[in-house]
Scaffold this motif. Structure first.
Motif, PDB file in Angstrom:
ATOM      1  N   CYS A  24       3.579 114.452  -3.081  1.00 33.17           N
ATOM      2  CA  CYS A  24       2.321 114.647  -3.801  1.00 33.17           C
ATOM      3  C   CYS A  24       2.533 114.572  -5.319  1.00 33.17           C
ATOM      4  O   CYS A  24       3.662 114.601  -5.815  1.00 33.17           O
ATOM      5  CB  CYS A  24       1.674 115.970  -3.428  1.00 33.17           C
ATOM      6  N   ALA A  25       1.423 114.470  -6.017  1.00 34.76           N
ATOM      7  CA  ALA A  25       1.440 114.394  -7.483  1.00 34.76           C
ATOM      8  C   ALA A  25       0.125 114.943  -8.015  1.00 34.76           C
ATOM      9  O   ALA A  25      -0.880 115.023  -7.297  1.00 34.76           O
ATOM     10  CB  ALA A  25       1.653 112.959  -7.941  1.00 34.76           C
ATOM     11  N   ALA A  26       0.124 115.298  -9.291  1.00 37.33           N
ATOM     12  CA  ALA A  26      -1.083 115.820  -9.930  1.00 37.33           C
ATOM     13  C   ALA A  26      -2.053 114.677 -10.236  1.00 37.33           C
ATOM     14  O   ALA A  26      -1.634 113.528 -10.469  1.00 37.33           O
ATOM     15  CB  ALA A  26      -0.715 116.543 -11.224  1.00 37.33           C
ATOM     16  N   PRO A  27      -3.347 114.959 -10.232  1.00 33.43           N
ATOM     17  CA  PRO A  27      -4.325 113.919 -10.588  1.00 33.43           C
ATOM     18  C   PRO A  27      -4.033 113.278 -11.938  1.00 33.43           C
ATOM     19  O   PRO A  27      -4.248 112.061 -12.108  1.00 33.43           O
ATOM     20  CB  PRO A  27      -5.654 114.697 -10.607  1.00 33.43           C
ATOM     21  N   ALA A  78       6.693 121.247 -12.478  1.00 35.23           N
ATOM     22  CA  ALA A  78       6.748 119.926 -13.127  1.00 35.23           C
ATOM     23  C   ALA A  78       5.678 119.001 -12.572  1.00 35.23           C
ATOM     24  O   ALA A  78       5.034 118.240 -13.321  1.00 35.23           O
ATOM     25  CB  ALA A  78       8.144 119.319 -12.941  1.00 35.23           C
ATOM     26  N   ALA A  79       5.487 119.045 -11.242  1.00 33.11           N
ATOM     27  CA  ALA A  79       4.468 118.188 -10.637  1.00 33.11           C
ATOM     28  C   ALA A  79       3.071 118.599 -11.092  1.00 33.11           C
ATOM     29  O   ALA A  79       2.229 117.748 -11.415  1.00 33.11           O
ATOM     30  CB  ALA A  79       4.576 118.265  -9.118  1.00 33.11           C
ATOM     31  N   LEU A  80       2.804 119.897 -11.146  1.00 35.27           N
ATOM     32  CA  LEU A  80       1.487 120.365 -11.573  1.00 35.27           C
ATOM     33  C   LEU A  80       1.184 119.978 -13.012  1.00 35.27           C
ATOM     34  O   LEU A  80       0.018 119.772 -13.381  1.00 35.27           O
ATOM     35  CB  LEU A  80       1.409 121.892 -11.420  1.00 35.27           C
ATOM     36  N   LYS A  81       2.239 119.828 -13.818  1.00 38.02           N
ATOM     37  CA  LYS A  81       2.051 119.433 -15.218  1.00 38.02           C
ATOM     38  C   LYS A  81       2.016 117.913 -15.404  1.00 38.02           C
ATOM     39  O   LYS A  81       1.972 117.430 -16.538  1.00 38.02           O
ATOM     40  CB  LYS A  81       3.162 120.051 -16.066  1.00 38.02           C
ATOM     41  N   GLY A  82       2.023 117.179 -14.278  1.00 35.25           N
ATOM     42  CA  GLY A  82       1.848 115.725 -14.344  1.00 35.25           C
ATOM     43  C   GLY A  82       3.089 114.950 -14.717  1.00 35.25           C
ATOM     44  O   GLY A  82       2.985 113.786 -15.125  1.00 35.25           O
ATOM     45  N   ILE A  83       4.267 115.532 -14.562  1.00 35.40           N
ATOM     46  CA  ILE A  83       5.497 114.828 -14.959  1.00 35.40           C
ATOM     47  C   ILE A  83       5.858 113.743 -13.963  1.00 35.40           C
ATOM     48  O   ILE A  83       6.370 112.685 -14.341  1.00 35.40           O
ATOM     49  CB  ILE A  83       6.648 115.833 -15.135  1.00 35.40           C
ATOM     50  N   GLY A  84       5.621 113.978 -12.672  1.00 33.93           N
ATOM     51  CA  GLY A  84       5.990 112.967 -11.684  1.00 33.93           C
ATOM     52  C   GLY A  84       5.584 113.369 -10.280  1.00 33.93           C
ATOM     53  O   GLY A  84       4.819 114.313 -10.061  1.00 33.93           O
TER      54      GLY A  84
END
Length: 290
Positions: free
Chosen positions: A166-169, A225-231
């Motif tokens: 998964c990843a952030a929008p 990190a994922a929630l902050k949109g890094i990857g």
């Protein structure tokens, strides 16, 4: 039963190298021990012991027969102990180790509840991401996640965990959404302790090597990190499902699901489990599947 007569006496003589010492050990007379061993040899049609005035030693057939008899007697002792333990109240020390993040979230609270329920058990647990040697460390059990690779240990599956990619929008808006495993190579994939992810496609397991700008040996760190949109990350359900449900993360590649992994109780090989270890394994399996 006739086939058992003389075996205990023979083993005692073989281990003490003395009819007299064997008699003392068994609480019998020396003559009775000698008579039973002689009858055993006659029944088998083979001399099991060399006898001199100074010493007693095993013959070659005696050595072979002793090895099998020792296993039989050990098995009987284990069976009696197992039955006794089954009827006894579990007590004494119980040492367990579990992974840090998963242990803090899921295992430690259950262990604390277990300690309240069974106060006669002295519970000691260590949370660490190191795969400790259970035998050298004196651990009764470990909780481990994913694929196991130590055949010296007995494993019992307690539960399963489902992995999500998964990843952030915000990341997907900037970099697009991958629609195949091959497209993952074009994305910033955030790695844990391994540099690959596992998937199941058309019934077959696929391993995809990944790379990215960040790696960490911590699930919470990768989640942040994922929630902050890094990857893009691949993490177990207990990390990401609440965020997927709130649309803070988007589940990717829904038709190519990652391979479900086991949550295991492992313990050193032995002929039987002590009641307290079996009790804890049963308890964890029940609670983790609620």
């Amino acid at each position: 039963m006739p086939q058992w007569e003389g075996i205990r006496e023979f083993v005692a003589v073989a281990e003490s190298c003395s009819f007299t010492a064997a008699a003392v050990q068994l609480g019998l007379s020396t003559a009775q021990v000698s008579r039973q061993v002689r009858a055993l040899e006659q029944r088998l049609g083979s001399e099991l012991l060399f006898r001199t005035t100074r010493r007693v030693a095993l013959t070659e057939p005696g050595q072979l027969y002793y090895q099998h008899c020792r296993l039989v007697l050990d098995g009987l002792a284990e069976a009696e102990l197992a039955l006794s333990n089954l009827q006894a109240t579990p007590q004494g020390k119980l040492r367990i180790t579990a992974p840090m993040s998963y242990g803090e979230r899921h295992i430690a609270p259950l262990l604390n509840d277990f300690a309240l329920q069974y106060p006669q058990i002295q519970l000691q647990y260590l949370l660490t991401n190191q795969k400790l040697d259970l035998i050298d460390g004196g651990y009764d059990m470990a909780v481990r996640l994913g694929k196991l690779d130590d055949d010296r240990l007995v494993a019992r599956r307690l539960a399963s965990r489902e992995q999500y990619t998964c990843a952030a929008p915000a990341y997907l808006a900037a970099h697009g959404e991958p629609h195949s495993l091959a497209e993952l190579k074009q994305h910033n994939c955030l790695a844990g302790t391994l540099d690959y992810w596992r998937f199941k496609e058309h019934g077959r397991e696929r391993v995809v090597h990944i790379s990215g700008s960040l790696s960490a040996n911590s699930g919470p760190a990768l989640l942040d990190a994922a929630l902050k949109g890094i990857g893009i990350v691949q993490l177990p359900d207990y990390y990401v499902l609440p965020h997927i449900q709130r649309a803070e993360l988007i589940s990717l590649l829904p038709a190519i699901r990652p391979v479900n992994e086991g949550i295991w109780a492992i313990y050193p090989q032995s002929r039987h489990l002590s009641p307290k270890v079996r009790l804890l394994a049963d308890y964890l399996e029940q609670k983790l599947n609620v």
